[in-house]
Design an enzyme around this catalytic site. Structure first.
Site, mmCIF file in Angstrom:
data_model
loop_
_atom_site.group_PDB
_atom_site.id
_atom_site.type_symbol
_atom_site.label_atom_id
_atom_site.label_comp_id
_atom_site.label_asym_id
_atom_site.label_seq_id
_atom_site.Cartn_x
_atom_site.Cartn_y
_atom_site.Cartn_z
ATOM 1 N N ARG A 1 16.157 -12.773 6.368
ATOM 2 C CA ARG A 1 15.928 -12.850 4.922
ATOM 3 C C ARG A 1 16.399 -14.216 4.428
ATOM 4 O O ARG A 1 17.516 -14.391 3.943
ATOM 5 C CB ARG A 1 16.663 -11.722 4.203
ATOM 6 N N GLN B 1 10.473 -16.205 3.710
ATOM 7 C CA GLN B 1 10.079 -15.274 2.649
ATOM 8 C C GLN B 1 8.630 -14.810 2.765
ATOM 9 O O GLN B 1 8.320 -13.635 2.591
ATOM 10 C CB GLN B 1 10.296 -15.936 1.293
ATOM 11 N N ASP C 1 8.233 -11.986 5.334
ATOM 12 C CA ASP C 1 9.151 -10.857 5.202
ATOM 13 C C ASP C 1 8.396 -9.563 4.896
ATOM 14 O O ASP C 1 8.250 -9.149 3.747
ATOM 15 C CB ASP C 1 10.165 -11.167 4.100
ATOM 16 N N SER D 1 10.302 -6.624 3.056
ATOM 17 C CA SER D 1 10.376 -6.732 1.603
ATOM 18 C C SER D 1 9.042 -6.420 0.938
ATOM 19 O O SER D 1 8.984 -5.730 -0.079
ATOM 20 C CB SER D 1 10.844 -8.139 1.201
ATOM 21 N N TYR E 1 21.608 -7.976 3.066
ATOM 22 C CA TYR E 1 21.471 -6.528 3.065
ATOM 23 C C TYR E 1 22.835 -5.863 2.868
ATOM 24 O O TYR E 1 23.880 -6.432 3.180
ATOM 25 C CB TYR E 1 20.862 -6.036 4.386
#
Length: 389
Positions: free
Chosen positions: A127, A132, A135, A138, A233
């Site tokens: 992350r 991004q 990911d 997400s 996280y």
């Protein structure tokens, strides 16, 4: 370089690894894309749409898998109806990119290593700002958070928004969201758009500002330990901290019309956040949607894949919510994989640069070995447990 997209055989999986728009972009970059017949049907992408994008449709499953240089999937390899595992279809030396749940099912990682497959698990992508666009956790969690609120609104025997009518004023629903990760934040935003009063809880104090920016009240607990793991996280906390947390949230659960729980720890059983005693104190007609149902549930009464009524409270334990929105779920996942492929494929050839932090973290097996230490530790724990029984 042959990129292949397999048809998912898991019953509840409607997503597909690449959509036609992404396929067209990959082909423009000089890659050959092969799609298994019917791979996109459950996501409403036809074979003809893939053909129009320039892909080759392959009806022979074994041929698709065995000739692929890189095979793309959504769910981990499954057992086949006619016997054997999908892993057996993979050519030695090929690359598999998919959700693989390596911390929860490290035995699968060992099977892939034994097959001499280079496996990249999208759950393990770090992350970071640079990663991004890749990911997938997400992108899919955002869909789950959104859908959880819609499910709750449909099950709740009340309006969500405040309404002023000739017959009187109706108070807005009270929604309590536990866990302010990607799913939780999207749930907050969705519940607020529907007009509910929203409170949110998370053990990580750093997310307070994000929660408040979405118009929700942040319920804060001060713990005497680190609560944030690598990558931002939430990490597993001590039993004493869990007890203190439950004591704090009990009153908020009691007063809520809707509780949505989202707390998960990779490779671990989901933390228990809502006890039977808390459920017993909730108002009849209240609703709990437990997004951690597949990991054992954040609520003590949750049954994965089922909607149950316990003491007048409806408890919903959905499985694979992103798959219930396969068009956009596939679109987002497809873009995640395309971004990862940009990193892996240079001049139409695979370049595994383990000095790259994204590739190093995501690649769990290569050259017959499990590369990731966390996965090796998880496998050791599983084999030790088996050996003691």
């Amino acid at each position: 370089m042959k990129i292949a997209v397999a048809k998912e055989i898991e019953v509840c999986e409607r997503r597909v690894a690449l959509n036609p728009d992404t396929v067209a972009r990959l082909i423009k970059q000089g890659l050959e894309v092969r799609i298994e017949t019917g791979a996109g049907e459950r996501a409403f992408f036809s074979d003809s749409a893939y053909e129009a994008a320039g892909a080759t449709i392959i009806g022979d499953t074994a041929k698709l898998w065995q000739e692929a240089d890189i095979l793309l999937k959504v769910s981990p390899p499954q057992e086949r109806e006619n016997g054997g595992s999908e892993i057996e279809l993979l050519r030695e030396g090929s690359v598999l990119i998919s959700f693989l749940n390596p911390l929860g099912n490290p035995v699968l990682a060992q099977e892939l290593a034994n097959r001499q497959v280079t496996a990249l698990s999208v759950e393990m992508i770090p992350r970071t700002t640079r990663a991004q666009s890749m990911d997938a956790l997400s992108s899919q969690a955002s869909l789950a958070g959104y859908k959880a609120v819609l499910i709750a609104a449909a099950a709740l025997p009340k309006y969500f928004p405040m309404l002023t009518t000739a017959a009187g004023t109706i108070a807005p629903a009270k929604v309590f969201i536990m866990g302010a990760g990607v799913a939780g934040l999207q749930a907050i935003a969705t519940a607020r758009r529907l007009g509910a009063m929203v409170e949110a809880f998370d053990i990580r104090p750093a997310v307070k500002e994000e929660v408040q920016s979405l118009g929700a009240k942040f319920v804060e607990v001060k713990l005497e330990e680190e609560t944030t793991a690598a990558g931002g996280y939430a990490k597993e906390i001590s039993e004493a901290s869990k007890q203190r947390t439950q004591e704090l949230v009990a009153e908020h659960v009691k007063n809520a019309d809707v509780v949505i729980t989202t707390a998960q720890v990779p490779g671990k059983k989901a933390p228990l956040l809502v006890t039977e005693e808390m459920v017993a104190q909730m108002k009849p007609g209240s609703v709990i949607v437990d997004l951690a149902a597949e990991q054992g549930g954040n609520c003590a009464c949750t049954e994965a894949g089922k909607d149950i009524v316990w003491n007048g409270v409806t408890i919903i334990g959905p499985i694979n919510l992103p798959s219930s929105m396969p068009v956009h779920a596939s679109q987002l996942y497809s873009k995640n994989l395309a971004s990862l492929l940009q990193l892996l494929v240079k001049d139409k050839a695979l370049q595994l640069d383990f000095a790259d932090d994204i590739i190093n973290a995501a690649c769990i097996t290569h050259a017959g070995e499990i590369r990731n230490q966390r996965v090796r530790d998880a496998l050791k724990a599983v084999t030790t447990q088996i050996g003691t029984h």
